[in-house]
Motif scaffolding. Structure first.
Motif, short mmCIF file in Angstrom:
data_model
loop_
_atom_site.label_atom_id
_atom_site.label_comp_id
_atom_site.label_asym_id
_atom_site.label_seq_id
_atom_site.Cartn_x
_atom_site.Cartn_y
_atom_site.Cartn_z
N VAL A 269 27.61 -60.31 -20.21
CA VAL A 269 27.77 -60.77 -19.20
C VAL A 269 29.40 -60.68 -18.91
CG1 VAL A 269 28.41 -62.97 -17.74
CG2 VAL A 269 26.00 -62.67 -18.92
N ALA A 270 30.19 -60.57 -20.05
CA ALA A 270 31.59 -60.33 -20.07
C ALA A 270 32.03 -58.94 -19.19
CB ALA A 270 32.06 -60.30 -21.40
N THR A 271 31.05 -57.99 -19.27
CA THR A 271 31.43 -56.68 -18.64
C THR A 271 31.28 -56.80 -17.08
OG1 THR A 271 28.86 -56.16 -18.50
CG2 THR A 271 30.15 -55.50 -20.60
N LEU A 272 30.95 -58.13 -16.60
CA LEU A 272 31.07 -58.35 -15.15
C LEU A 272 32.43 -58.90 -15.07
CD1 LEU A 272 27.42 -59.75 -14.40
CD2 LEU A 272 28.44 -57.27 -14.09
N PHE A 273 33.33 -59.04 -15.85
CA PHE A 273 34.53 -59.35 -15.70
C PHE A 273 35.79 -58.47 -16.08
CE2 PHE A 273 31.87 -63.17 -15.99
CZ PHE A 273 32.38 -63.89 -15.20
N THR A 274 35.42 -57.22 -16.29
CA THR A 274 36.30 -56.28 -16.62
C THR A 274 37.02 -55.72 -15.51
OG1 THR A 274 34.55 -54.50 -16.60
CG2 THR A 274 34.86 -55.71 -18.62
N ASP A 275 38.30 -54.97 -15.86
CA ASP A 275 38.99 -54.29 -14.95
C ASP A 275 38.08 -53.09 -14.16
OD1 ASP A 275 41.58 -53.50 -14.15
OD2 ASP A 275 41.41 -51.82 -14.98
N GLU A 276 37.36 -52.41 -15.24
CA GLU A 276 36.48 -51.25 -14.57
C GLU A 276 35.66 -51.78 -13.65
OE1 GLU A 276 38.24 -50.02 -18.50
OE2 GLU A 276 37.27 -51.79 -17.72
N PHE A 277 34.88 -53.15 -14.04
CA PHE A 277 33.88 -53.52 -12.96
C PHE A 277 34.67 -53.87 -11.67
CE2 PHE A 277 31.93 -57.47 -11.28
CZ PHE A 277 30.73 -57.07 -11.10
N TYR A 278 35.73 -54.71 -11.81
CA TYR A 278 36.39 -54.95 -10.54
C TYR A 278 36.66 -53.62 -9.72
CZ TYR A 278 36.67 -59.61 -12.34
OH TYR A 278 36.20 -61.03 -13.05
N ALA A 279 36.92 -52.55 -10.27
CA ALA A 279 37.66 -51.41 -9.76
C ALA A 279 36.29 -50.84 -8.80
CB ALA A 279 38.13 -50.55 -10.49
N VAL A 280 35.26 -50.93 -9.41
CA VAL A 280 33.94 -50.31 -8.90
C VAL A 280 33.39 -51.42 -7.74
CG1 VAL A 280 31.40 -50.18 -9.20
CG2 VAL A 280 32.87 -49.39 -10.93
N VAL A 281 33.87 -52.65 -7.68
CA VAL A 281 33.42 -53.87 -6.73
C VAL A 281 34.29 -53.21 -5.54
CG1 VAL A 281 33.77 -55.96 -6.07
CG2 VAL A 281 32.59 -55.84 -8.22
N ARG A 282 35.62 -53.04 -5.73
CA ARG A 282 36.52 -52.78 -4.72
C ARG A 282 36.20 -51.21 -4.02
NH1 ARG A 282 38.16 -52.45 -0.72
NH2 ARG A 282 40.29 -52.79 -0.11
N ARG A 283 35.68 -50.53 -4.70
CA ARG A 283 35.12 -49.30 -4.20
C ARG A 283 33.98 -49.48 -3.30
NH1 ARG A 283 31.28 -45.96 -5.36
NH2 ARG A 283 31.00 -46.67 -7.47
N VAL A 284 33.13 -50.14 -3.62
CA VAL A 284 31.90 -50.49 -2.90
C VAL A 284 31.69 -51.21 -1.65
CG1 VAL A 284 29.29 -51.36 -3.14
CG2 VAL A 284 30.36 -50.08 -5.22
N LEU A 285 33.11 -52.15 -1.65
CA LEU A 285 33.28 -52.87 -0.55
C LEU A 285 33.86 -52.10 0.46
CD1 LEU A 285 35.01 -56.11 -2.02
CD2 LEU A 285 32.75 -56.12 -1.07
N VAL A 286 33.63 -52.47 1.90
CA VAL A 286 34.04 -51.64 3.02
C VAL A 286 35.77 -52.06 2.95
CG1 VAL A 286 32.16 -52.03 4.59
CG2 VAL A 286 33.62 -53.95 4.38
N PRO A 287 36.45 -51.62 3.90
CA PRO A 287 38.03 -51.75 3.62
C PRO A 287 38.54 -53.27 3.79
CG PRO A 287 37.58 -49.88 5.14
CD PRO A 287 36.23 -50.44 4.73
N ASP A 288 37.72 -54.07 4.69
CA ASP A 288 37.94 -55.47 4.88
C ASP A 288 37.01 -56.50 4.19
OD1 ASP A 288 35.94 -55.20 6.53
OD2 ASP A 288 36.94 -55.76 8.41
N GLY A 289 36.61 -56.09 3.00
CA GLY A 289 35.41 -56.61 2.44
C GLY A 289 35.89 -57.70 1.65
N LYS A 290 35.05 -58.55 1.08
CA LYS A 290 35.21 -59.98 0.44
C LYS A 290 34.40 -59.95 -0.95
CE LYS A 290 34.41 -61.96 4.27
NZ LYS A 290 34.21 -62.66 5.31
N PHE A 291 34.80 -60.34 -1.95
CA PHE A 291 34.30 -60.49 -3.22
C PHE A 291 34.42 -61.79 -3.83
CE2 PHE A 291 34.78 -60.36 -8.05
CZ PHE A 291 33.30 -60.19 -8.38
N VAL A 292 33.27 -62.75 -4.25
CA VAL A 292 33.25 -64.06 -4.74
C VAL A 292 32.74 -63.98 -6.00
CG1 VAL A 292 32.57 -66.35 -4.32
CG2 VAL A 292 32.87 -64.93 -2.17
N GLN A 293 33.49 -64.45 -6.97
CA GLN A 293 32.92 -64.72 -8.30
C GLN A 293 32.90 -66.20 -8.79
OE1 GLN A 293 34.85 -62.45 -11.54
NE2 GLN A 293 32.69 -62.02 -11.97
#
Length: 1022
Positions: free
Chosen positions: A610-634
């Motif tokens: 589960v900790a791999t869903l809190f890593t720097d690389e994971f957040y970078a991938v999340v940001r890439r998959v979001l649209v330019p004005d997208g949102k992420f909730v954790q």
């Protein structure tokens, strides 16, 4: 040692690429073991003019070179996998092939070479078959001891401190060291091998019938198969009961390997004492494996209480947790593993006796090791993909014991006594596997680490497990899933831990609404983890959401969904919802889709993976998959997370988004809302949707009575989060610090309060700084009401301080009146509510709260008059009907109370069980059992687990001398709600006595005194 370090590191590294599903892990593990098997078989029979010690040295250096190249290979495989995956995602066989060849590219060469080291060393230390078994046993236990050390060092030291690449580099250094040490071995040792290279293996130590070589290979493959079945099944079973952290898995693996060390070392002693071995010896080992496995299952109920005892004795420290895991692992897997360790050199010696004249010792060892490893591959795949999901881990262990006993019977040389014994044990295996007493699913789906000390340790584990009713349980492909129920409560357990429940409603609804309620409108939403389905159902409330993709790693979670429909509201029938069975990281890494909103539900980073869903690389991938004005909730929980780790999560997330804000949820739960830009917050979207009744009901259920009331959940803005996390380390794929830090505090107390203090130190005003100015006034007023309802004193104080600066209004007086009421200042609250009514005489809410202030202040006549005034104006106003009923109950005016309760229930569209229980209790106070009984029975048809209805019915039947019915309901209360009411134990004891069961009466009073030692001191049955 280096081999296990490589294995742990490579499986972790490839898991970050392929995901943590069983399919992905099994593929990697199969390639790893296949490389070992092929290398062992090929190099074992390879004749070389190079002396074995020098050959070993070169092999170690080649492994080191391959280890270095694996770092490059991992990056290349990751790049290629991401490119190819979208084209094969709908083709399972092609997907398996891609993962297989990716693993082969990284692992095959080094594992092939590692597989050859054991046969080479066997050639070094043995010259004939007489000594092969004992020499190999010595070599095997030393080698496996290194594996134990490698497992512990990599899991407890290397990965947490130097990271993934550093761990692989350490293994490379060990290989280089081994190689150079081998080069330095005196040449006087080398000449010993001349005989080995020139002579065939002479006489055999095997007595009795000489087994042939091919059947022995098959038998040893079956042994390897059952060994891995045990390892996988016990690991799954223990991960439920003693936690599923990385440290727990490391301890389990180390204990299994330690057993092999002990068994292999004992073989040398055994041969030294007896001198001879035979196929009968092998048969006996299989009998003892089966007996040991069955004994562990039979004793498992008595072994588990060790966990809460050790945790209490060590004050729930991390060291105590490790000790408990070590003890449980040693009592379960160690005996079986020890016998397997004995079996390996035994079979090698049998191979030597059955070998042809041309077989060298290295060839014998190589083929034996290869057969055992092939069996291990088959066992791991069969257990993971078929046996555990079909039978459950407990029954799989019993079935594996049956396989060993069949093997023992088949090799018992037709001797009557051993054959009879093995067949009797086989019958015992069937009985153990089918026993509902031993296979107590409620107990085996409960984490003894997390819940074993519930009820202050006054209940046994079986009694704790019995406090809820298990309505669904399944060992899935990746996780074990269960659903339990009790009074107005339903919970989803994954690997023994409650992952979602009725108690999490506030958090899981807010998790869905927080990102969806604000502009811009989210059309496409991705949710990581289905859980109970509550968050998915919250997002589905928004009519403008066009598609909801939910990535769930475990299919059994979806199978459990019908048992949780009170939470998920049958959201799976919504055509916009699409469930994708995959690892979330793998999906995000490989998808070409874009999303407006991504929600991550997993909140416990102490669980392995589960900790791999809190890593720097994971957040970078999340940001890439979001649209330019997208949102992420954790979702982040703060009850078992150290403040330093909370800072690390924030420090890892904030650099990837334009703005991150922190929001509270239920109790210790926190939500991080990350937005790609710095757009202002506003409540226009939520106001426009407020007439959507289902959506509004969701918000009302979390105490948001107006759209702007959502502001009460806000805690910290982006600038405050940057300050709070300043200097904290970053959690990365290479160094997943959170994975190794979080388990250390999983049982710590007061972390919620400590994290609250940390957050409060950085809090500013009650509202986000970038809230649109037109929303500020209403957000302060509505947020104040919600904050008061939440019982959050600090937030309430911040809102009330800001409200004072607002212009005078009825709403301002109303809010201040509520705050005064919570402080117990009834006079001030009465004046403020009267002031609110002077500005808005039509306010039913103000009149209702004025009546409550008067009632609590002792002005009963005025309170009742205001309630009657409300009901004249609005007869169906539920708060006033509730006031009338509660005021009447307090003054024992049961006739008025029963009429008010009947009116309340008439207003409700579908009264819950609790309302029928309340009505029945009022009828009971009026001694009208004829009216009370059908009402209480109706309550149980609404909720069969209702505590209040069962208690009232039990007492009703006891008082009317219907003792069998009284026993049924009071036993239910004592089982499910043992710590709620001390007098119920005495009531049930009196029922038992009236039924002539003095023994049961004594037993229930003893239990009552355990739970209520002070309250029931000296109390006898009624």
């Amino acid at each position: 040692m280096s081999g296990l370090i490589y294995q742990v590191a490579w499986i972790k590294a490839l898991g970050l690429i392929f995901g943590h599903t069983l399919f992905a892990i099994a593929t990697v593990l199969a390639v790893f073991m296949a490389g070992l098997a092929i290398g062992s078989a090929y190099i074992g029979r390879w004749r070389s003019h190079t002396t074995p010690v020098v050959l070993y040295a070169y092999t170690e250096l080649l492994v080191a070179a391959a280890g270095i190249l694996s770092l490059v290979g991992l990056r290349s495989v990751s790049w290629l996998y991401v490119k190819v995956y979208p084209d094969v995602v709908g083709l399972p066989l092609f997907l398996v092939a891609v993962r297989f060849f990716g693993a082969v590219a990284v692992l095959f060469v080094p594992t092939f070479l590692m597989g050859g080291t054991l046969p080479i060393l066997a050639r070094v230390i043995s010259r004939n078959s007489d000594e092969l078994g004992t020499r190999v046993s010595q070599l095997y236990w030393v080698n496996t001891l290194g594996a134990v050390v490698g497992t512990l060092v990599s899991g407890f030291i290397l990965l947490p401190t130097v990271g993934l690449r550093g761990t692989i580099a350490t293994a490379v250094a060990l290989n280089v060291l081994s190689g150079f040490v081998a080069f330095k071995i005196p040449k006087s040792l080398h000449h010993q091998q001349v005989l080995e290279n020139s002579d065939v293996v002479p006489s055999s130590p095997v007595v009795g019938p000489q087994p042939s070589f091919t059947p022995l290979l098959f038998l040893f493959a079956v042994v390897g198969c059952t060994a891995f079945i045990y390892e996988i099944a016990w690991t799954r079973l223990l991960s439920i009961t003693v936690s599923s952290s990385t440290y727990a898995f490391t301890t389990m693996l180390a204990m299994f390997l330690a057993g092999i060390v002990l068994g292999s070392a004992f073989f040398r002693y055994f041969v030294g004492r007896s001198g001879k071995i035979s196929l009968i010896t092998f048969s006996r080992t299989q009998t003892w494996v089966g007996v040991a496995a069955l004994s562990s299952l039979i004793m498992f109920h008595w072994i588990l209480p060790v966990v809460p005892f050790v945790l209490r004795a060590t004050h729930r420290t991390f060291g105590g947790l490790l000790l408990a895991q070590l003890i449980i692992s040693s009592l379960t897997v160690l005996p079986v593993a020890t016998i397997f360790g004995f079996a390996f050199p035994l079979v090698v010696a049998l191979f030597a006796g059955a070998a042809s004249a041309s077989d060298t010792s290295s060839a014998i060892v190589g083929r034996a090791y290869a057969a055992n490893t092939v069996g291990s591959i088959i066992g791991s795949l069969a257990a993971g993909f078929w046996l555990v999901p079909s039978l459950g881990s407990f029954r799989v262990i019993a079935a594996a014991a049956g396989m060993n006993l069949l093997l023992a019977a088949a090799t018992s040389a037709r001797r009557i006594l051993p054959l009879t014994l093995n067949l009797l044990c086989l019958v015992a295996a069937v009985l153990v596997g089918s026993s509902s007493f031993l296979y107590n699913r409620s107990l085996l789906s409960l984490s003894t680490v997390l819940y074993g000390n519930d009820y202050q340790g006054r209940l046994s584990l079986n009694e704790v497990a019995a406090t809820s009713d298990l309505v669904f349980a399944k060992d899935g492909i990746n996780d074990s899933v269960a659903v339990s129920r009790s009074d107005n409560y339903v919970a989803l357990r994954v690997n023994g831990k409650v992952d979602a429940s009725t108690g999490d409603i506030r958090t899981q609804l807010l998790l869905g609404h927080l990102g969806a309620a604000f502009d811009p409108v989210p059309r496409r939403v991705l949710i990581i983890g289905f859980g109970s389905g509550m968050t998915v159902s919250a997002v589905a409330r928004y009519p403008d959401v066009q598609r909801i993709d939910c990535v769930e790693i475990e299919p059994s979670v979806i199978s459990a969904a019908p048992y949780l429909n009170s939470l998920n509201r049958d959201v799976l029938t919504d055509p916009r919802v699409h469930v994708i069975f995959d690892d979330a990281r793998n999906f995000l890494l490989t998808t070409r889709e874009k999303y407006d909103l991504i929600i991550s539900e997993p909140s416990n980073p102490w669980i392995a993976g589960v900790a791999t869903l809190f890593t720097d690389e994971f957040y970078a991938v999340v940001r890439r998959v979001l649209v330019p004005d997208g949102k992420f909730v954790q979702w982040v929980q703060s009850y078992s997370l150290a403040p330093a780790d909370l800072k690390m999560v924030v420090a890892t997330l904030v650099p990837h988004f334009g703005e991150v804000t922190l929001w509270r949820a239920a109790g210790p739960d926190l939500l991080l809302l990350a937005r790609s830009d710095h757009a202002q917050f506003n409540f226009r979207r939520l106001r426009s949707l407020w007439q959507n009744r289902p959506l509004r009901d969701d918000f009302e259920s979390i105490d948001v009575h107006e759209p702007e009331g959502l502001a009460a959940y806000y805690l910290l803005d982006d600038a405050a989060l940057w300050k709070m996390s300043y200097g904290a380390p970053v959690n990365t794929d290479d160094r997943t610090l959170l994975e190794y830090h979080a388990p250390r505090t999983v049982l710590s107390s007061n972390l919620f309060e400590t994290n609250q203090e940390l957050i409060n130190a950085f809090r500013g005003g009650p509202l986000p700084m970038n809230l649109e100015s037109s929303d500020v006034s209403q957000a302060l007023l509505a947020g104040s009401v919600t904050a008061i309802d939440l019982g959050d004193a600090i937030t309430t104080g911040k809102f009330l301080g800001a409200v004072k600066s607002q212009p005078d209004s009825a709403a301002k007086d109303f809010v201040q009146g509520l705050f005064a009421l919570t402080r117990g200042d009834f006079s001030d609250s009465k004046s403020l509510f009267e002031s609110a009514l002077s500005k808005d005489p039509s306010s039913l809410d103000a009149t209702h709260w004025l009546a409550i202030a008067e009632h609590r202040g002792g002005d009963e006549a005025s309170a009742r008059a205001h309630v009657d005034e409300i009901l004249r104006r609005s007869p169906n106003y539920l708060p006033a009907l509730t006031d009338k009923m509660e005021f009447a109950v307090e003054r024992n005016a049961w006739g008025i109370a029963v009429l008010a309760q009947l009116n309340r229930m008439a207003v409700m569209p579908d009264p819950p069980a609790s309302e029928y229980c309340r009505l029945g209790a009022i009828w009971m106070k009026m001694f009208n059992t004829a009216e009370a009984e059908p009402v209480l029975v109706r309550g149980l048809t609404k909720d069969p687990y209702s505590y209040a209805c069962h208690l009232q019915l039990g007492e009703l039947y006891r008082e009317t001398d219907r003792f069998p019915l009284a026993r049924q309901h009071l036993e239910f209360v004592v089982r499910f709600y043992p710590d709620t009411n001390p007098t119920v134990f005495a009531s049930l004891a009196s029922v038992y006595l009236n039924l002539g069961d003095a023994k049961a009466a004594d037993a229930v009073l003893r239990k009552g005194r355990r739970v209520f030692p002070e309250e029931l001191k000296g109390i006898q049955s009624k």
